[in-house]
Design a protein around this motif. Sequence first.
Motif, PDB file in Angstrom:
ATOM      1  N   PHE A  79      -1.035  -3.716   7.660  1.00  0.00           N
ATOM      2  CA  PHE A  79       0.170  -3.610   6.837  1.00  0.00           C
ATOM      3  C   PHE A  79       1.421  -3.726   7.711  1.00  0.00           C
ATOM      4  N   GLU A  80       1.464  -2.969   8.795  1.00  0.00           N
ATOM      5  CA  GLU A  80       2.637  -2.971   9.673  1.00  0.00           C
ATOM      6  C   GLU A  80       2.797  -4.291  10.430  1.00  0.00           C
ATOM      7  N   VAL A  81       1.704  -4.855  10.899  1.00  0.00           N
ATOM      8  CA  VAL A  81       1.792  -6.114  11.645  1.00  0.00           C
ATOM      9  C   VAL A  81       2.332  -7.226  10.748  1.00  0.00           C
ATOM     10  N   VAL A  82       1.753  -7.374   9.557  1.00  0.00           N
ATOM     11  CA  VAL A  82       2.218  -8.418   8.636  1.00  0.00           C
ATOM     12  C   VAL A  82       3.677  -8.174   8.259  1.00  0.00           C
ATOM     13  N   ALA A  83       4.030  -6.932   7.946  1.00  0.00           N
ATOM     14  CA  ALA A  83       5.419  -6.616   7.583  1.00  0.00           C
ATOM     15  C   ALA A  83       6.371  -6.946   8.732  1.00  0.00           C
ATOM     16  N   ASN A  84       6.003  -6.571   9.942  1.00  0.00           N
ATOM     17  CA  ASN A  84       6.885  -6.816  11.086  1.00  0.00           C
ATOM     18  C   ASN A  84       7.054  -8.299  11.370  1.00  0.00           C
ATOM     19  N   VAL A  85       6.005  -9.062  11.221  1.00  0.00           N
ATOM     20  CA  VAL A  85       6.126 -10.521  11.415  1.00  0.00           C
ATOM     21  C   VAL A  85       7.067 -11.102  10.358  1.00  0.00           C
ATOM     22  N   LEU A  86       6.865 -10.734   9.095  1.00  0.00           N
ATOM     23  CA  LEU A  86       7.731 -11.242   8.027  1.00  0.00           C
ATOM     24  C   LEU A  86       9.182 -10.824   8.234  1.00  0.00           C
TER      25      LEU A  86
ATOM     26  N   PRO B  80       8.289  -4.516  -3.139  1.00  0.00           N
ATOM     27  CA  PRO B  80       7.366  -5.572  -3.588  1.00  0.00           C
ATOM     28  C   PRO B  80       6.327  -5.936  -2.523  1.00  0.00           C
ATOM     29  N   TYR B  81       6.709  -5.860  -1.257  1.00  0.00           N
ATOM     30  CA  TYR B  81       5.749  -6.167  -0.192  1.00  0.00           C
ATOM     31  C   TYR B  81       4.546  -5.227  -0.267  1.00  0.00           C
ATOM     32  N   THR B  82       4.806  -3.947  -0.460  1.00  0.00           N
ATOM     33  CA  THR B  82       3.729  -2.964  -0.520  1.00  0.00           C
ATOM     34  C   THR B  82       2.796  -3.257  -1.684  1.00  0.00           C
ATOM     35  N   VAL B  83       3.362  -3.579  -2.832  1.00  0.00           N
ATOM     36  CA  VAL B  83       2.546  -3.886  -4.012  1.00  0.00           C
ATOM     37  C   VAL B  83       1.701  -5.134  -3.753  1.00  0.00           C
ATOM     38  N   VAL B  84       2.328  -6.208  -3.279  1.00  0.00           N
ATOM     39  CA  VAL B  84       1.607  -7.467  -3.060  1.00  0.00           C
ATOM     40  C   VAL B  84       0.569  -7.315  -1.945  1.00  0.00           C
TER      41      VAL B  84
ATOM     42  N   TYR C 137      -2.390  -5.291  -3.205  1.00  0.00           N
ATOM     43  CA  TYR C 137      -3.148  -6.049  -4.202  1.00  0.00           C
ATOM     44  C   TYR C 137      -4.042  -7.083  -3.511  1.00  0.00           C
ATOM     45  N   VAL C 138      -3.468  -7.856  -2.593  1.00  0.00           N
ATOM     46  CA  VAL C 138      -4.228  -8.883  -1.875  1.00  0.00           C
ATOM     47  C   VAL C 138      -5.316  -8.241  -1.018  1.00  0.00           C
ATOM     48  N   TYR C 139      -4.969  -7.171  -0.311  1.00  0.00           N
ATOM     49  CA  TYR C 139      -5.948  -6.477   0.528  1.00  0.00           C
ATOM     50  C   TYR C 139      -7.124  -5.982  -0.321  1.00  0.00           C
ATOM     51  N   ASP C 140      -6.807  -5.317  -1.427  1.00  0.00           N
ATOM     52  CA  ASP C 140      -7.864  -4.778  -2.290  1.00  0.00           C
ATOM     53  C   ASP C 140      -8.706  -5.891  -2.902  1.00  0.00           C
ATOM     54  N   PHE C 141      -8.083  -7.020  -3.250  1.00  0.00           N
ATOM     55  CA  PHE C 141      -8.824  -8.160  -3.803  1.00  0.00           C
ATOM     56  C   PHE C 141      -9.859  -8.647  -2.796  1.00  0.00           C
ATOM     57  N   PHE C 142      -9.414  -8.914  -1.566  1.00  0.00           N
ATOM     58  CA  PHE C 142     -10.349  -9.402  -0.555  1.00  0.00           C
ATOM     59  C   PHE C 142     -11.369  -8.338  -0.159  1.00  0.00           C
TER      60      PHE C 142
END
Length: 148
Positions: free
Chosen positions: A19-26, A123-127, A130-135
């Motif tokens: 979560f933190e790595v993806v957020a920090n890159v974005l 919105p980042y947290t929600v998306v 959602y994607v994490y739980d889907f996979f």
Amino acid sequence: METVLNKTLKERVFHSILFEVVANVLIALMLAAILAVPVTQSAVLAALSAVTAMLWNVIFNRLFDAVQIRMGFRRSLPVRILHAVLFEAGLLAVLIPVTAWWFTVSLLKAFMLQIALVAFFLPYTVVFNYVYDFFRFHWVCRSRGAER
């Protein structure tokens, strides 16, 4: 459903780090584009903000828990809303001057940047989740099917 919700400590740590790595890159990429600064400069602020948020989370929640114990209130919806607002306000109080100094911008511009980051995370947290739980669901179902 229980299997899907039953996450190990190892997985929870993985989820948090991802979560933190993806957020920090974005965030680093967005700040670099918005401010026309090198990605390395925005990445340092993104990482510093993440570390600050984690430290503030520990400090703030210990303080909040102590106040709750002393005053004896319950965590009703209004208290939870107050908790979230106070947490974000405290984080902003620390990060606004740091942002202004790091990017050599006014406090007002730093404030607007920090508000944009707060707005990004909802919105980042929600998306992300959602994607994490889907996979994860499909991975868990696939691995369960392979065990049979």
